[in-house]
Design a protein around this motif. Structure first.
Motif: not given
Ligand SMILES: NC(=O)c1ccc[n+]([C@@H]2O[C@H](COP(=O)([O-])OP(=O)(O)OC[C@H]3O[C@@H](n4cnc5c(N)ncnc54)[C@H](O)[C@@H]3O)[C@@H](O)[C@H]2O)c1
Ligand SMILES: O=CCCC(=O)O
Length: 527
Positions: A43-49, A120-121, A127-131, A227-234
């Motif tokens: 939640k402190k990072g930018s990818l959890y949405k 970016l991934v 972070e993505l692995a943690a998700l 999925a949401i995190a990947l779209a944000k990075l895209a």
């Protein structure tokens, strides 16, 4: 955060180690605390949405659905439960984006976008692995591996984008000249499962983007966060808004699925999941006649001939069978071992499995995580009970893991003495059950391996090159692994035959799934 914390079932014996059932498999039971720690960090990072992504914007709704950590059943997110109005907006956004993306970007520009997405991934691999671990439960190291695998499709299709070659033809009509060109198929609907929350999305989406298509992704409701995190990075990578849209849904699954099939603004559907759902989606797509790619269930035979290094075959079997706790469509389901090495194989496999540690994927000692939901556990239980009732012997496991480990754990299990009358011979378990069958001859084992209505992955272990070619050619499967338990590779075509579906993902063939071939015939002469 407070909302989530309030509903967390506190673990009374946090930090204690447990020995599971009679199997001797040790596991760790401080999962709840580990999940909370991971969640707090994410939640402190930018990818959890907790949002859908439509036209590049985050979309929220008061109606939400809960995402659970399958290791503990703790709620870890409240994701908007989008429905038909939001799906319509997503298809409109994808259609608008397609008009410009398909015509104004060059293949080289799309390749550059994919390479930036890849970078970016990989920069956010942890972070993505943690998700992934949070919502799927697989151990963190395995989740990191999935992120790298998912990213590999971006760099692969970045390389393929400029290779969408057409042909120069030799027409039969005097005075004609003819060529073919390949063009993006249009807006694509993408439906993905929970077992690879990242890789099943990127294997399809990276190919679509390379081709110049836009996509509407409906991720599985168990695993929407990745999925949401990947779209944000895209978006961050410069892939234009509207090219990649994500529509999470739970209560409107059937309507959203049907609309993705029927809406004629979408010209292609790509699905990975069960055969039953694939059949439903194909029937629903009849009216729109869209192009389809379906990667469905498997029932992989894993054949070990007598001339192999048994230790190597056992090591490959362990990876092949128990990766993702047995929840991959290419996991070995039926292990056929030659009678002369059968006992040694079973004994060595059992020894390795006894060393597995079940638990939270966030615990570095955990080797294997939970199953995704209660239905998955029930299927393993049914297959084990059926096998035992028909004479199989449980070598290790054979029961749910102790409640201390968590509610969704089944002890990794080996049954020997498996026969073709058992349910495990006909149905994919999709869980941590290795059923070992004994065979005597090549002819017999090939016949048994092909006695299946599905045909995705298959495996053969032998040092005899003539036998490799004979058996590989006879196996009715889309993929054959020879002397390896791992066949997944962005460079190799992934897909099946029979009830495992059609279409190929990854590889040089994967781009064609998102392209159409146009013939341009030039008359008039003058040359
Ligand atoms: N090939 C694979 O990678 C893969 C992945 C997951 C599951 N499976 C297969 O599915 C079986 C059980 O898994 P499950 O319980 O998740 O299966 P399931 O059939 O319930 O769901 C599979 C996928 O289909 C989607 N889906 C379900 N109904 C739908 C509808 N009406 N419209 C659109 N999408 C719909 C789900 O959201 C999910 O993503 C396994 O035994 C395995 O054979 C295969
Ligand atoms: O489960 C489906 C995909 C498995 C893989 O790509 O290795």
């Amino acid at each position: 955060m407070q909302r989530l914390l309030a509903s967390v079932p506190r673990c009374s014996n946090a930090g204690r180690r447990a020995v599971v059932g009679t199997s001797g498999i040790r596991s760790v039971s401080s999962a709840a605390t580990r999940t909370l720690d991971a969640l707090e960090k994410l939640k402190k990072g930018s990818l959890y949405k907790e949002a859908g992504i439509i036209g590049g914007e985050e979309v929220t709704l008061s109606k939400t659905f809960e995402v659970l950590d399958p290791a503990t059943l703790q709620p870890v997110a409240q994701v908007p439960d989008l429905g038909l109005p939001e799906l319509d907006r997503a298809i409109s956004a994808a259609s608008t984006a397609f008009s410009s993306f398909s015509t104004t970007t060059t293949a080289f520009e799309r390749a550059a976008m994919l390479n930036r997405w890849h970078a970016l991934v990989m920069a956010n691999q942890d972070e993505l692995a943690a998700l992934i671990t949070l919502e799927n439960g697989k151990p963190l190291a395995e989740a990191k591996g999935e992120v790298a695998y998912a990213a590999s499709f971006m760099s692969w299709f970045a390389g393929e984008a400029p290779r969408a070659y057409g042909d120069v033809l030799v027409p039969s009509v005097a005075g004609h000249r003819a060529i073919t060109i390949k063009q993006p198929v249009g807006v694509v609907g993408i439906l993905t499962p929970w077992n690879f929350p990242a890789a099943m999305i990127t294997r399809k989406t990276a190919a679509a983007v390379a081709a110049g298509c836009s996509v509407v992704i409906k991720p599985d409701a168990e695993t929407p966060l990745t999925a949401i995190a990947l779209a944000k990075l895209a978006l961050e990578a410069g892939i234009p808004p509207g090219v990649i849209n994500v529509v999470p849904t739970k209560s409107a699954l059937a309507e959203v699925g049907r609309t993705l099939c029927e809406d004629v603004r979408l010209r292609k559907l790509s699905f990975t999941g069960s055969t039953a759902v694939g059949q439903l989606l194909m029937a629903q797509s009849a009216s729109s006649l869209k192009k389809l790619s379906f990667e469905l269930g498997g029932n992989a035979p894993f054949i070990v001939f007598e001339d192999v290094d048994i230790d190597a075959a056992v090591a490959a079997a362990v990876l092949c069978k128990f990766r993702g706790s047995g929840q991959t469509c290419v996991c070995a389901n039926r292990m056929y071992v030659h009678a002369s090495v059968y006992d040694e194989f079973v004994q060595k496999l059992t020894e390795v499995v006894k060393g597995f540690k079940l638990g939270s994927g966030f615990d570095a000692q955990t080797t294997h995580g939970p199953l995704i939901h209660a239905r998955a556990i029930e299927k393993v239980e049914r297959h084990v009970a059926d096998a035992v009732a028909k004479g199989a012997r449980v070598e290790v496991g054979g029961e749910r893991a102790s409640a201390e480990v968590g509610p969704h754990f089944y002890a990794p299990t080996i049954v020997s003495g498996a026969t073709s009358e058992m349910a495990v011979a006909r149905e994919e378990t999709f869980g941590p059950l290795a059923a070992v069958f004994k065979f005597e001859t090549e002819e017999e084992v090939v016949r048994q391996a092909n006695e299946s209505d599905v045909g995705l992955a298959s495996y053969v272990f032998t040092k005899n090159i003539a036998r490799v070619m004979r058996v590989a050619e006879k196996l009715e499967y889309g993929m054959v692994g020879v002397n390896t338990g791992i066949i997944s590779d962005c460079a190799a075509p992934f897909g099946g035959v029979k009830f495992s579906g059609f279409g190929r993902e990854g590889s040089k063939y994967g781009l064609d799934e998102y392209l159409t071939v146009k013939a341009v015939t030039i008359g008039g002469g003058g040359w």
